[in-house]
Design an enzyme around this catalytic site. Sequence first.
Site, PDB file in Angstrom:
ATOM      1  CB  VAL A   9      -1.045  -0.086   1.134  1.00 38.02           C
ATOM      2  CG1 VAL A   9      -2.040  -1.098   1.202  1.00 38.02           C
ATOM      3  CG2 VAL A   9      -0.139  -0.039   2.670  1.00 38.02           C
ATOM      4  CB  SER A  10       0.614   4.550  -1.708  1.00 37.95           C
ATOM      5  OG  SER A  10       0.510   3.871  -2.715  1.00 37.95           O
ATOM      6  CB  SER A  11      -0.105   6.272   2.774  1.00 34.74           C
ATOM      7  OG  SER A  11      -1.563   5.985   2.600  1.00 34.74           O
TER       8      SER A  11
END
Length: 185
Positions: A9-11
């Site tokens: 996931v990105s964050s």
Amino acid sequence: MPVFGYARVSSTDQDLSIQEAVLRTAGCEMIRAEKKSGTTTTGRTELQNLMDFARKGDTIVVTRIDRLARSIADLATIVRELEAKEVALRATEQPIDTSTAAGRCFLQMLGVFAEFETNLRKERQLEGIAKAKAAGVYAGKGRPPSISPEKVRELHKQGLGPSAIAKELGISRMTVHRALNPKAA
């Protein structure tokens, strides 16, 4: 042959558990996961560890190809490296399986669309910034200050130190230092 999973996931406030559950259901014996941007492979140590660990005949599974890469160049590099090691790549939510010609073709098409989506997002962001600048509401450096720098300087002139000013105004000491030394910020 071993099947390994990769989740991303990105964050840091996003959740990996859904991807991990899907990968376990897909038969992954080991899952490597990380919270890093997909726009580059730089700094994605879990992905690199997994790719280094995989051997001939192994399979790496992702839920979607955009979990692996968001640019054609990065995707191509990853796929080439896996192919050189004779490691297959599969996606659970897309018909991708690099052990087949159709799967490789579909992988390349999805890579093009993932990069296209990233580029569209960047264009929309730049359009929004241009519109905000034209309206005079874009400062270009984050959100507006919550505390007036003049108030910080006023308290400093009264003899208060950075820690005391920060406590008085409910801000960080770094915010105090930025207000007192605007050229250094």
